[in-house]
Design an enzyme around this catalytic site. Sequence first.
Site, PDB file in Angstrom:
ATOM      1  N   CYS A   4      -2.092   8.872   2.662  1.00  0.00           N
ATOM      2  CA  CYS A   4      -2.269   8.244   1.517  1.00  0.00           C
ATOM      3  C   CYS A   4      -3.530   8.398   0.724  1.00  0.00           C
ATOM      4  O   CYS A   4      -3.607   8.807  -0.410  1.00  0.00           O
ATOM      5  CB  CYS A   4      -1.635   6.906   1.448  1.00  0.00           C
ATOM      6  SG  CYS A   4      -0.020   6.608   2.024  1.00  0.00           S
ATOM      7  N   GLU A  31       0.808  -1.170  -0.158  1.00  0.00           N
ATOM      8  CA  GLU A  31      -0.158   0.071  -0.016  1.00  0.00           C
ATOM      9  C   GLU A  31       1.021   1.243   0.034  1.00  0.00           C
ATOM     10  O   GLU A  31       1.540   1.649   1.045  1.00  0.00           O
ATOM     11  CB  GLU A  31      -0.978  -0.022   1.295  1.00  0.00           C
ATOM     12  CG  GLU A  31      -2.052   0.971   1.072  1.00  0.00           C
ATOM     13  CD  GLU A  31      -1.947   2.326   1.825  1.00  0.00           C
ATOM     14  OE1 GLU A  31      -1.460   3.343   0.863  1.00  0.00           O
ATOM     15  OE2 GLU A  31      -2.146   2.448   3.059  1.00  0.00           O
TER      16      GLU A  31
END
Length: 461
Positions: A268, A234
């Site tokens: 993010c 990720e």
Amino acid sequence: MPIATVNPATGETLETYDALAEEEIERRLATAAAAFRTHRTTTFAERALRMNRAAGLLEEDEQEIARVMTTEMGKPVRQARAEAAKCAKAMRWYAEHAEELLADEEPAEYDVKDSGAAWVIVRYRPLGPVLAVMPWNFPLWQVVRFAAPALMAGNVGLLKHASNVPRTALYLEDLFRRAGFAEGCFQTLLVGSGAVEGILRDPRIKAATLTGSEPAGRSVASVAGDEIKKTVMELGGSDPFIVMPSADVERAAEVAVTARGQNNGQSCIAAKRFIVHTDVFDTFAERFTARMKALRVGDPMEEETEVGPLASRQGRADVEELVEDAAARGAAVLCGGARPDGPGWYYPPTVLADVTPQMRIHHEEAFGPVATLYRAAGIDEAVAIANDSPFGLSSNVWTHNGTEVDRFVQDLEAGGVYINGMTASHPAFPFGGVKRSGYGRELSGHGIREFCNITTVWHGA
């Protein structure tokens, strides 16, 4: 980078830690391997009891661990408490659902007979010790969303946390120990990034997960690939936030500020690129910019603070460079854009308009409270701008037009499409991205199965 707690609000180094010696790393790897042999044989009920106990302990510790996180990486303390509560919720969710998520599966009766078998099942078995390389921005949540499903599946974890959050990393090891998980089920490795390759190459490590930057992901993935070990990545994100004419523009502008400013802009999945239809662009830009400018910047330990300092001096410098490059190439700075005087690594909420592909910020992730505004003539242009990014983590779309919803869901290159709301992770829903945002999924049933040996059991007639 030293392993140290440095208060980003002041720049003061509060505590430093020695990296583990090779002998201690070896001892911990051996302990993890031994723990797995026992932990994998425990029942789901036994694991759930311990996971629920960990959730309860975390709730008891919420105030204390929130202050630790805020001290180490600067998030407003109210947001830190919310992060701890979210972790407890995820622990309980996996404690409740892991057994059903990993229950044996029976293929269709027709296919079983066609294969010549008396019966066939698909069983999910744990892999073993998993190395987790985790970032500082959500120092509890990023770890728990790996650890809760991994431990419930029967795996054990070794955590290499970011070097600027050692207190949080050590707390996590202690939390799972206090909850009753056996020694070695979850261990924190206080090591620098240079030690990761050797640990990952050790045959006792069966897989790895990383949340972090693209360069870090590339490094870990390449080593794991060389060793033929499973990974979940990720990585970065530069999520679009699209506003169409049918949207509630007032509500969209309000949520946009939260979507961009959460965690001091260091997320993010924060919306970073705001793509607005020309019919509502001026209204949205005015309201959004006014709200961004009004955000309360200050001491993250104060309850009223909405934006604290960035986590590091280098992080602030990186954001400054992106803004300065954009301004030099013609971007309009609607608010912010200049470092404030005083101690700490603060950077003001900033809005840039007239952004073009020639600017670095168009293609690079701005990891701070900086938003870019784009004007789109219609849905085709909105989709094109949104997809003109190396990242594809998530996306946000504001519209009440069903045809537009279908088009965005079909064409946006992202791991998630959130309609009339902002992206947020939840234990029941899969989370992850495409393109340079990584691969694999965390959370939900998809996440817990990532580190399982999916085994076909075929029994002849």
